[in-house]
Write a protein that holds these residues in place. Structure first.
Motif, PDB file in Angstrom:
ATOM      1  N   LYS A   2       0.767  -1.182   0.129  1.00  0.00           N
ATOM      2  CA  LYS A   2      -0.046   0.041  -0.059  1.00  0.00           C
ATOM      3  C   LYS A   2       0.823   1.218   0.128  1.00  0.00           C
ATOM      4  CE  LYS A   2      -3.889   1.899   2.373  1.00  0.00           C
ATOM      5  NZ  LYS A   2      -4.950   1.784   1.807  1.00  0.00           N
ATOM      6  N   VAL A   3       0.553   2.163  -0.818  1.00  0.00           N
ATOM      7  CA  VAL A   3       1.266   3.625  -0.842  1.00  0.00           C
ATOM      8  C   VAL A   3       0.308   4.421  -0.180  1.00  0.00           C
ATOM      9  CG1 VAL A   3       2.181   5.156  -2.690  1.00  0.00           C
ATOM     10  CG2 VAL A   3       2.313   2.524  -3.136  1.00  0.00           C
ATOM     11  N   ARG A   4       1.093   5.370   0.300  1.00  0.00           N
ATOM     12  CA  ARG A   4       0.773   6.783   1.142  1.00  0.00           C
ATOM     13  C   ARG A   4      -0.106   7.366   0.094  1.00  0.00           C
ATOM     14  NH1 ARG A   4       5.015   9.445   4.698  1.00  0.00           N
ATOM     15  NH2 ARG A   4       6.158   9.443   2.563  1.00  0.00           N
ATOM     16  N   ARG A   5      -1.311   8.311   0.545  1.00  0.00           N
ATOM     17  CA  ARG A   5      -1.781   8.943  -0.415  1.00  0.00           C
ATOM     18  C   ARG A   5      -1.169  10.200  -0.873  1.00  0.00           C
ATOM     19  NH1 ARG A   5      -7.727  11.718   0.410  1.00  0.00           N
ATOM     20  NH2 ARG A   5      -8.301   9.964  -0.872  1.00  0.00           N
ATOM     21  N   SER A   6      -0.088  10.762  -0.059  1.00  0.00           N
ATOM     22  CA  SER A   6       0.542  11.794  -0.842  1.00  0.00           C
ATOM     23  C   SER A   6       1.771  11.550  -1.984  1.00  0.00           C
ATOM     24  CB  SER A   6       1.510  12.465   0.435  1.00  0.00           C
ATOM     25  OG  SER A   6       2.175  11.483   0.969  1.00  0.00           O
ATOM     26  N   ASP A   7       1.983  10.155  -1.446  1.00  0.00           N
ATOM     27  CA  ASP A   7       2.976   9.653  -2.760  1.00  0.00           C
ATOM     28  C   ASP A   7       2.208   9.301  -4.028  1.00  0.00           C
ATOM     29  OD1 ASP A   7       5.172   9.976  -0.698  1.00  0.00           O
ATOM     30  OD2 ASP A   7       5.034   7.742  -0.150  1.00  0.00           O
ATOM     31  N   ILE A  10       1.091  12.116  -6.092  1.00  0.00           N
ATOM     32  CA  ILE A  10       2.325  12.641  -7.007  1.00  0.00           C
ATOM     33  C   ILE A  10       2.615  11.613  -8.148  1.00  0.00           C
ATOM     34  CG2 ILE A  10       4.992  12.984  -6.970  1.00  0.00           C
ATOM     35  CD1 ILE A  10       4.652  14.020  -4.035  1.00  0.00           C
ATOM     36  N   ASP A  11       2.634  10.375  -7.774  1.00  0.00           N
ATOM     37  CA  ASP A  11       2.709   9.612  -8.882  1.00  0.00           C
ATOM     38  C   ASP A  11       1.768   9.545  -9.786  1.00  0.00           C
ATOM     39  OD1 ASP A  11       4.706   7.370  -9.705  1.00  0.00           O
ATOM     40  OD2 ASP A  11       2.710   5.927  -9.739  1.00  0.00           O
ATOM     41  N   MET A  12       0.391   9.627  -9.467  1.00  0.00           N
ATOM     42  CA  MET A  12      -0.762   9.384 -10.418  1.00  0.00           C
ATOM     43  C   MET A  12      -0.424  10.669 -11.308  1.00  0.00           C
ATOM     44  SD  MET A  12      -3.913   8.370  -7.766  1.00  0.00           S
ATOM     45  CE  MET A  12      -5.229   8.570  -9.171  1.00  0.00           C
ATOM     46  N   THR A  13      -0.408  12.048 -10.744  1.00  0.00           N
ATOM     47  CA  THR A  13      -0.328  13.088 -11.566  1.00  0.00           C
ATOM     48  C   THR A  13       0.917  12.955 -12.782  1.00  0.00           C
ATOM     49  OG1 THR A  13      -0.812  14.310  -9.649  1.00  0.00           O
ATOM     50  CG2 THR A  13       0.119  15.607 -11.261  1.00  0.00           C
ATOM     51  N   ARG A  14       2.197  12.399 -12.216  1.00  0.00           N
ATOM     52  CA  ARG A  14       3.203  12.301 -13.179  1.00  0.00           C
ATOM     53  C   ARG A  14       2.738  11.212 -14.340  1.00  0.00           C
ATOM     54  NH1 ARG A  14       6.021   8.381 -14.470  1.00  0.00           N
ATOM     55  NH2 ARG A  14       5.211   7.250 -13.044  1.00  0.00           N
ATOM     56  N   TYR A  15       2.175  10.266 -13.850  1.00  0.00           N
ATOM     57  CA  TYR A  15       1.543   9.209 -14.888  1.00  0.00           C
ATOM     58  C   TYR A  15       0.555   9.698 -15.847  1.00  0.00           C
ATOM     59  CZ  TYR A  15       0.643   4.533 -16.330  1.00  0.00           C
ATOM     60  OH  TYR A  15       0.816   3.470 -17.364  1.00  0.00           O
ATOM     61  N   LEU A  16      -0.429  10.634 -15.257  1.00  0.00           N
ATOM     62  CA  LEU A  16      -1.248  10.969 -16.159  1.00  0.00           C
ATOM     63  C   LEU A  16      -0.907  12.025 -17.288  1.00  0.00           C
ATOM     64  CD1 LEU A  16      -4.249  11.053 -13.714  1.00  0.00           C
ATOM     65  CD2 LEU A  16      -4.295   9.767 -15.906  1.00  0.00           C
ATOM     66  N   LEU A  17      -0.021  13.105 -16.480  1.00  0.00           N
ATOM     67  CA  LEU A  17       0.557  14.155 -17.494  1.00  0.00           C
ATOM     68  C   LEU A  17       1.635  13.406 -18.562  1.00  0.00           C
ATOM     69  CD1 LEU A  17      -0.640  15.765 -15.484  1.00  0.00           C
ATOM     70  CD2 LEU A  17       1.535  17.129 -15.300  1.00  0.00           C
ATOM     71  N   GLU A  18       2.120  12.452 -18.369  1.00  0.00           N
ATOM     72  CA  GLU A  18       2.957  11.828 -19.329  1.00  0.00           C
ATOM     73  C   GLU A  18       2.380  11.020 -20.484  1.00  0.00           C
ATOM     74  OE1 GLU A  18       5.912   9.339 -17.334  1.00  0.00           O
ATOM     75  OE2 GLU A  18       7.029  10.953 -16.656  1.00  0.00           O
ATOM     76  N   ARG A  19       0.837  10.883 -20.289  1.00  0.00           N
ATOM     77  CA  ARG A  19       0.051  10.288 -21.287  1.00  0.00           C
ATOM     78  C   ARG A  19      -0.994  10.821 -21.579  1.00  0.00           C
ATOM     79  NH1 ARG A  19       2.916   7.246 -17.977  1.00  0.00           N
ATOM     80  NH2 ARG A  19       3.837   5.383 -18.505  1.00  0.00           N
ATOM     81  N   PRO A  20      -1.058  11.964 -22.076  1.00  0.00           N
ATOM     82  CA  PRO A  20      -2.102  12.655 -22.533  1.00  0.00           C
ATOM     83  C   PRO A  20      -3.203  11.947 -23.224  1.00  0.00           C
ATOM     84  CG  PRO A  20      -0.550  13.763 -23.438  1.00  0.00           C
ATOM     85  CD  PRO A  20      -0.146  12.670 -22.451  1.00  0.00           C
ATOM     86  N   HIS A  21      -4.456  12.299 -23.157  1.00  0.00           N
ATOM     87  CA  HIS A  21      -5.583  11.603 -23.892  1.00  0.00           C
ATOM     88  C   HIS A  21      -5.465  10.150 -24.002  1.00  0.00           C
ATOM     89  CE1 HIS A  21      -6.826  15.364 -26.125  1.00  0.00           C
ATOM     90  NE2 HIS A  21      -5.377  15.657 -25.857  1.00  0.00           N
ATOM     91  N   GLN A  22      -4.763   9.622 -23.050  1.00  0.00           N
ATOM     92  CA  GLN A  22      -4.971   7.885 -23.030  1.00  0.00           C
ATOM     93  C   GLN A  22      -5.847   7.747 -21.516  1.00  0.00           C
ATOM     94  OE1 GLN A  22      -1.149   6.026 -23.118  1.00  0.00           O
ATOM     95  NE2 GLN A  22      -1.878   4.672 -21.549  1.00  0.00           N
ATOM     96  N   LEU A  23      -6.786   6.826 -22.005  1.00  0.00           N
ATOM     97  CA  LEU A  23      -7.673   6.280 -20.706  1.00  0.00           C
ATOM     98  C   LEU A  23      -6.799   5.327 -19.938  1.00  0.00           C
ATOM     99  CD1 LEU A  23     -10.674   6.547 -19.575  1.00  0.00           C
ATOM    100  CD2 LEU A  23     -11.040   4.558 -20.959  1.00  0.00           C
ATOM    101  N   VAL A  24      -6.752   5.779 -18.580  1.00  0.00           N
ATOM    102  CA  VAL A  24      -6.028   4.951 -17.808  1.00  0.00           C
ATOM    103  C   VAL A  24      -7.209   4.248 -16.683  1.00  0.00           C
ATOM    104  CG1 VAL A  24      -4.180   4.797 -15.996  1.00  0.00           C
ATOM    105  CG2 VAL A  24      -4.047   6.264 -17.667  1.00  0.00           C
TER     106      VAL A  24
END
Length: 279
Positions: A2-7, A10-24
């Protein structure tokens, strides 16, 4: 684990910004962070609110078992206008004037911060419009096309004035240069475009529109469709342009001893009332 919410945020934001227009999918995030889908949904709500408030982009969520989230980048009108005003100030420097009424701007098109903003700006016009490929012609339009394709998350392809053996079989067209009225040639690999695809044409500079018109002819040869035309700068041209509809960030009026740089038509083309309502 399990990953802490703050971490996680951050990781979700990075992941989504690196994959614009892609449904995750929610399932992907749930398994990635060892968290319940309900927690992931709460995280996405936070990201959606923050990204929109900061003018970074839209986070669209799709409900249901096959649902998820996709990030759609855009740039607010004021930020876009401030960016273009800054470019205008740089290009208006007297030492940029070149013989023949041209302006030196190659250094700007090599700066990552400039290219990022150009990519965001043009991608904003195609928030809801489908684009499958970005097309440019060698050479100065390449970094612009790459930045735009990055924000749209689609491939970009390069037409060349002389075909290369590494391109394999090519399709070529002859076109009339709008500024010099000379017959030119450009070619594109047969593997570059698929029939029915929607192609965004991009170039660094347009005067009479001959080069852009050549790319439009290439797109037709592939039985594909032109989704739009975007140029970094348009120059003054006496006569009728070969391209009636396009988006330009800058308008450059150059004489033998003076250069006047103003904003192009990007505000009226990109920031329509319908699109502004989405922000």
């Amino acid at each position: 684990m399990k990953v802490r919410r703050s971490d996680r945020l951050i990781d979700m934001t990075r992941y989504l910004l690196e994959r614009p227009h892609q449904l995750v999918s929610l399932t992907f995030f749930s398994e990635r962070y060892g968290s319940a889908k309900s927690s992931i949904s709460e995280d996405l709500t936070i990201l959606k609110r923050t990204l929109k408030a900061r003018g970074t982009g839209l986070l669209e969520t799709v409900p249901g078992a096959a649902g998820g989230a996709q990030f759609i980048p855009y740039i607010p009108q004021q930020e876009a206008t401030d960016f273009v005003d800054g470019v205008i100030e740089s290009l208006s420097e007297s030492e940029r004037f070149l013989p023949g009424g041209y302006v030196y701007m190659s250094d700007l098109l090599g700066r990552p911060n400039v290219l990022r903003q150009v990519g965001r700006l043009v991608a904003t016009q195609y928030l809801e419009d489908e684009v499958d490929t970005v097309l440019t012609v060698a050479t100065k339009g390449i970094p612009i096309a790459q930045s735009i394709s990055d924000y749209l998350n689609v491939p970009f392809v390069i037409a060349r004035h002389d075909s290369q053996i590494t391109e394999g079989s090519t399709v070529s067209v002859n076109y009339v240069s709008g500024s010099s009225s000379r017959i030119e040639k450009m070619a594109l690999s047969k593997r570059s475009l698929t029939p029915g695809s929607r192609v965004l044409i991009v170039d660094d500079y347009m005067k009479g529109g001959g080069t852009v018109g050549g790319m439009q002819s290439l797109v037709k040869e592939f039985d594909a469709e032109v989704a739009g035309v975007a140029v970094f700068a348009e120059g003054t041209f006496e006569g009728e342009r070969k391209v009636p509809k396009y988006t330009s960030l800058l308008n450059i009026h150059a004489t033998n001893d003076h250069v006047d740089v103003t904003a192009g038509n990007f505000v009226e083309q990109i920031y329509t009332p319908e699109r502004l309502a989405q922000f």
